[in-house]
Structure formats: C-alpha cells, structure tokens
Design an enzyme around this catalytic site. Structure first.
Site, PDB file in Angstrom:
ATOM      1  N   TYR A   8       0.835  -1.195   0.000  1.00  0.00           N
ATOM      2  CA  TYR A   8       0.000   0.000   0.000  1.00  0.00           C
ATOM      3  C   TYR A   8       0.869   1.244   0.000  1.00  0.00           C
ATOM      4  O   TYR A   8       1.953   1.253   0.591  1.00  0.00           O
ATOM      5  CB  TYR A   8      -0.870   0.068   1.267  1.00  0.00           C
ATOM      6  CG  TYR A   8      -2.030  -0.870   1.313  1.00  0.00           C
ATOM      7  CD1 TYR A   8      -3.289  -0.461   0.909  1.00  0.00           C
ATOM      8  CD2 TYR A   8      -1.878  -2.162   1.793  1.00  0.00           C
ATOM      9  CE1 TYR A   8      -4.375  -1.323   0.976  1.00  0.00           C
ATOM     10  CE2 TYR A   8      -2.958  -3.042   1.863  1.00  0.00           C
ATOM     11  CZ  TYR A   8      -4.204  -2.607   1.453  1.00  0.00           C
ATOM     12  OH  TYR A   8      -5.269  -3.459   1.521  1.00  0.00           O
TER      13      TYR A   8
ATOM     14  N   TYR B  80      -0.674  -9.780   1.084  1.00  0.00           N
ATOM     15  CA  TYR B  80       0.419  -9.144   1.812  1.00  0.00           C
ATOM     16  C   TYR B  80       0.500  -9.663   3.243  1.00  0.00           C
ATOM     17  O   TYR B  80      -0.487 -10.108   3.819  1.00  0.00           O
ATOM     18  CB  TYR B  80       0.312  -7.616   1.767  1.00  0.00           C
ATOM     19  CG  TYR B  80      -0.906  -7.046   2.439  1.00  0.00           C
ATOM     20  CD1 TYR B  80      -0.943  -6.818   3.815  1.00  0.00           C
ATOM     21  CD2 TYR B  80      -2.026  -6.711   1.694  1.00  0.00           C
ATOM     22  CE1 TYR B  80      -2.063  -6.281   4.421  1.00  0.00           C
ATOM     23  CE2 TYR B  80      -3.155  -6.176   2.295  1.00  0.00           C
ATOM     24  CZ  TYR B  80      -3.163  -5.972   3.657  1.00  0.00           C
ATOM     25  OH  TYR B  80      -4.266  -5.449   4.251  1.00  0.00           O
TER      26      TYR B  80
ATOM     27  N   ARG C 210      -2.717 -11.749   4.328  1.00  0.00           N
ATOM     28  CA  ARG C 210      -4.086 -11.433   3.917  1.00  0.00           C
ATOM     29  C   ARG C 210      -4.337 -11.918   2.493  1.00  0.00           C
ATOM     30  O   ARG C 210      -3.506 -11.686   1.616  1.00  0.00           O
ATOM     31  CB  ARG C 210      -4.343  -9.907   3.921  1.00  0.00           C
ATOM     32  CG  ARG C 210      -4.337  -9.192   5.249  1.00  0.00           C
ATOM     33  CD  ARG C 210      -5.426  -9.551   6.233  1.00  0.00           C
ATOM     34  NE  ARG C 210      -6.707 -10.018   5.728  1.00  0.00           N
ATOM     35  CZ  ARG C 210      -7.709  -9.258   5.274  1.00  0.00           C
ATOM     36  NH1 ARG C 210      -7.593  -7.955   5.252  1.00  0.00           N
ATOM     37  NH2 ARG C 210      -8.847  -9.785   4.850  1.00  0.00           N
TER      38      ARG C 210
ATOM     39  N   HIS D 255      -7.348  -8.454  -1.742  1.00  0.00           N
ATOM     40  CA  HIS D 255      -8.674  -7.851  -1.577  1.00  0.00           C
ATOM     41  C   HIS D 255      -8.649  -6.396  -1.984  1.00  0.00           C
ATOM     42  O   HIS D 255      -7.597  -5.755  -2.034  1.00  0.00           O
ATOM     43  CB  HIS D 255      -9.145  -7.970  -0.119  1.00  0.00           C
ATOM     44  CG  HIS D 255      -8.242  -7.286   0.859  1.00  0.00           C
ATOM     45  ND1 HIS D 255      -7.143  -7.896   1.411  1.00  0.00           N
ATOM     46  CD2 HIS D 255      -8.253  -6.023   1.356  1.00  0.00           C
ATOM     47  CE1 HIS D 255      -6.528  -7.047   2.206  1.00  0.00           C
ATOM     48  NE2 HIS D 255      -7.169  -5.899   2.196  1.00  0.00           N
TER      49      HIS D 255
ATOM     50  N   HIS E  54     -10.665  -2.884  -0.762  1.00  0.00           N
ATOM     51  CA  HIS E  54     -11.572  -2.274   0.227  1.00  0.00           C
ATOM     52  C   HIS E  54     -12.634  -1.467  -0.514  1.00  0.00           C
ATOM     53  O   HIS E  54     -12.297  -0.704  -1.430  1.00  0.00           O
ATOM     54  CB  HIS E  54     -10.802  -1.331   1.153  1.00  0.00           C
ATOM     55  CG  HIS E  54      -9.778  -2.021   2.001  1.00  0.00           C
ATOM     56  ND1 HIS E  54     -10.043  -2.468   3.269  1.00  0.00           N
ATOM     57  CD2 HIS E  54      -8.483  -2.342   1.768  1.00  0.00           C
ATOM     58  CE1 HIS E  54      -8.957  -3.022   3.780  1.00  0.00           C
ATOM     59  NE2 HIS E  54      -7.989  -2.961   2.891  1.00  0.00           N
TER      60      HIS E  54
END
Lengths: 253, 190
Positions: free
Chosen positions: A120, A159, A169, A172, A174
């Site tokens: 991110y 990640y 995780r 995905h 959000h």
C-alpha cells in the site's frame, strides 16, 4: 514485542468457533465483532448488545454526492500517474442495491487497495515489496441509474501482516459504500475467487457462516474480459435493509 | 420494523474492518470542515475514541451526518469539493495520535420535531464492522426522547457536552462507559 503465535494456533481457534457455530443452528450474515483470532479486535469490540433504534430524522436520509464531487477519471486506477502500473489489469464492476433489490442510484463508491506486489502507499505499511510509482490504489466513482459501479485497476497482491507468525491477507479491494439511508453505510472488502488464503485469514473467517462470507468473493466474468487488455470480475453489493422513498412515506401517513 | 420500511428480501453483503491503510484513500481536503472555521455559529465537535483499556485509538475514522441549524436535511452535493458556502451535512475525520477526531460545523436543528442529534458512524482497525450511534445536543431541560429513555442509565453516552470550543463527544468502544451503539430494522444481529 510479544512472540507471535503460529498459524496453527489461529487455525485451531477459527475451527473451534466454526464448530460452535455449526452446532448452534443459527444463521449469521455479518462478521462477529468479538472474534479473537483477529487479535486487534479483542479490545475494540463492544461487549454490550447494540440497542435497537427506529431510524428517525437524519437517519432516514443519506449524504448526497454528485458530479461536483467526483472526476470520472477517478474510476480508472491505471491512469493516475504518467506510466502504466505493474501487474494484471482488471475491471471490477457490479451493482449496489438495497435489501429489496432496488438500485442505489448516483451514490458514492470509494475503493482502496495494495498494488500488484501487495504494498500500500501508506507510511505504516512496512512490507518491503516495492511501491509502484504508477499506482496509488485509490479510486472513486458514482453509481449510475442502474446502481452499477465500475473500476479499472490492477489485481492486488496478498500481503503479510503481524496478527500471527506467517500471517498473509488474501488479495482484496476495500470498498466504502453509502445507501439512500444513513443506516446503510458500510465498509467491506472484496476478494478474488479461489484464494488459498481464505481458510487461514481471521478477518475473512470472522464471518462465521460460509454462505455469508462467500458474498464477499467476486466472480470471474469472461464477458467482461477484453481481448489483450484486461480480465473482468463481477461483484454485486446488497446494502442492509430497505429504504422508504419519500413517496412511500407519504402513502403511509 | 417501521411502517415505512418493507421487509428486505435479499441478504445484505457482510461488512469487514476498514483495516490500517485507509489514510491515503478516505480523507479528503476539508473532510472535517462542514463549514469554514470562523463562520458565525461554528463550533468544534470533537472527542476521543478509546478501546477497552481506555487507550486512545489512533487509527479510527469517524463520520457525521446532520441536519442544518433549521432542522432541514441537506440534499446538496459537494462534500468532497467544499466551496465554503454549501452546507452538505456530511463530515469525515480520522483520529490523530491522541485518538482525537474533530469537526468544524453548525449545531443541527431537530428534524420533524425530534431532538437534534448528529448521526455518527465509527470505523477502526480491529473493528470488524462499522458502528452507529447518535450524538445528541445537550438536552438543556428538554425531555429525553424515546431512544434516550429506552437506553436508561447509559443514555449519557449519547449526549454531547458543551465545552469552551463547542461540543465534546467521546466514544468508548468497550469497557467502562461503553458507548451505546445502535442497530436498525433490517440489520442482522451479527
């Protein structure tokens, strides 16, 4: 820093809760707030039951967003910088509807995500995967008159995180959503079909009902896929409850 | 179930936590300034979000949705491109390192004769689904409404307190003084 627990310990807790849920015979459709395998939830879930309220006043309405708020280009996450981002280009589209299947029209949808390497653009993301200078991972759009949203983006990577040792995780995106009523506001995560990390992930598994959590998994749709350009995924969203239109309110007065 | 809400026929999509990485995505310029600071009547609505140990939560997001001072429900767009003149009624604030959120806004009026309150939504890393609550203006002698009455002795967690800058509304996710959170018809229990 305390020593991290193993995936096996987390798996055992997930399995025990799943077993208790199966035995209960009840049906749950939302995540549990009190779900200890997701360690950060332990001190952050209310311990008292939520209080039932009949929506009134402002709660019967939702904020309005419009063309003044959103540039249509914000729906394409692959053109925000000068060059092409790394990774697998995809389109994600679907409809936002209420509990009666009515489209949520002209309403704001916001998304954010990691890049193809699972990183991110956020100062607290310590994952050493590279930042992609051509990808910010932030998108916004308004639904159309049919409740349809559409984003062009890059498939995010899985990640690592520090919930437990070797925690990863599933990939995905959000999603942040508004309805026609304040009470429909929600934030969730969309996943990709067949992810091997589903069974291991305490955030996904906090939705203890298998049918309910599958509602967060998008579907690969070859009709959305464009030859030699990108792959297509479809994901529809149902907001809680059903709103009353002003006309219906008058009818009931 | 209210008379105006038909029973839902579709099952709602589950929520998930906002996670830790929303700060680059959800904040926008002017997100917490429903009116420009210095506007006549402007007040600071602020408070601290705390966990079960009483520790401040540094990665929460608080949103408010409110009527204007006359009690009218705003139907204007433009929250994400504030022009300094349009009151949209919507605000969004991250919490800072001390767990504090802030909004510069106007006191809402009561809608349709109800008590005035801010609709509040809370998100945080570690919080698996959003929470709803109400932040009522101080009662100042007004009778509590049906909701405040039904909440009983915990009703104080739904009331803002006046201070030198405006209104304070602390949010406690768990533990002593736990805020009363709300569920509405059509929401499932978990």
């Amino acid at each position: 820093m305390p020593e991290l627990e193993t995936q096996r310990q987390i798996d055992a807790e997930i399995a025990a809760t799943a077993h208790d849920y199966e035995q209960s015979g009840a049906e749950e459709t939302q995540p549990r707030l009190d779900y200890a395998p997701y360690r950060s939830s332990i001190l952050r879930h209310p311990t008292k039951d939520p209080h039932h309220a009949d929506p009134e006043g402002i709660e019967l309405w939702a904020p309005c967003f419009g063309e003044r708020d959103i540039d249509p280009l914000e729906a394409d996450l692959t053109i925000q910088r000068r060059g092409e981002p790394q990774g697998e280009k995809i389109v994600v589209t679907g409809r936002v509807v209420d509990g009666q299947g009515r489209p949520v029209r002209r309403q704001l949808v916001e998304i954010w995500q990691a890049n193809a390497g699972g990183r991110y653009i956020h100062k607290r993301d310590q994952h050493p995967a590279p930042i992609d200078p051509n990808f910010t991972g932030l998108g916004r759009c308004l639904t159309d008159d049919d409740g349809t949203y559409r984003f062009t983006t890059i498939k995010p990577g899985p990640y690592p995180w520090r919930n437990h040792l070797n925690a990863w995780r599933p990939a995905h995106i959000h999603f942040s959503l508004f309805g026609t009523d304040f009470t429909q506001r929600m934030i969730t995560q969309m996943y990709f079909p067949g992810d091997p990390l589903f069974a291991l992930d305490p955030i996904y598994q906090s939705i203890v009902d298998p049918k309910a959590r599958e509602r967060l998994v998008s579907t690969y749709d070859h009709d959305l896929t464009q030859p030699e350009v990108l792959m297509g995924y479809r994901w529809d969203i149902v907001l809680t409850g059903a709103h009353a239109t002003p006309l219906e309110q008058e009818d009931h007065q | 179930m209210t008379a105006t809400s038909p029973a839902p026929t579709l099952t709602a999509t589950p929520g998930q936590t906002i996670g830790p990485f929303f700060h680059f995505a959800l904040p926008f310029d002017g997100d917490r300034d429903l009116v420009a600071p210095g506007t006549p009547g402007a007040l600071l609505l602020h408070g601290t979000v705390r966990d079960g140990d009483g520790a401040p939560i540094q990665d929460a997001l608080v949103e408010i949705w409110q009527a204007d001072p006359s009690g009218a429900v705003p139907r204007r767009t433009g929250s994400m491109r504030r022009d300094g003149f349009t009151f949209t009624g919507f605000g969004r604030s991250t919490t800072d390192i001390s767990g504090r959120y802030t909004f510069t806004t106007l006191a809402p009026g009561g809608v349709d004769g109800g008590l005035p309150f801010f609709g509040v939504t809370v998100f945080a890393r570690g919080l698996l689904n959003r929470l709803f609550t109400r932040a009522y203006l101080p009662l100042d002698g007004a009778e509590p409404d049906a909701l405040l009455t039904s909440v009983g002795e915990r009703a104080g967690t739904l009331l803002t307190e006046r201070d030198e800058t405006g209104l304070r509304f602390d949010i406690r996710l768990q533990g002593e003084g736990e805020t009363v959170f709300l569920t509405y018809p059509g929401h499932s229990a978990s």
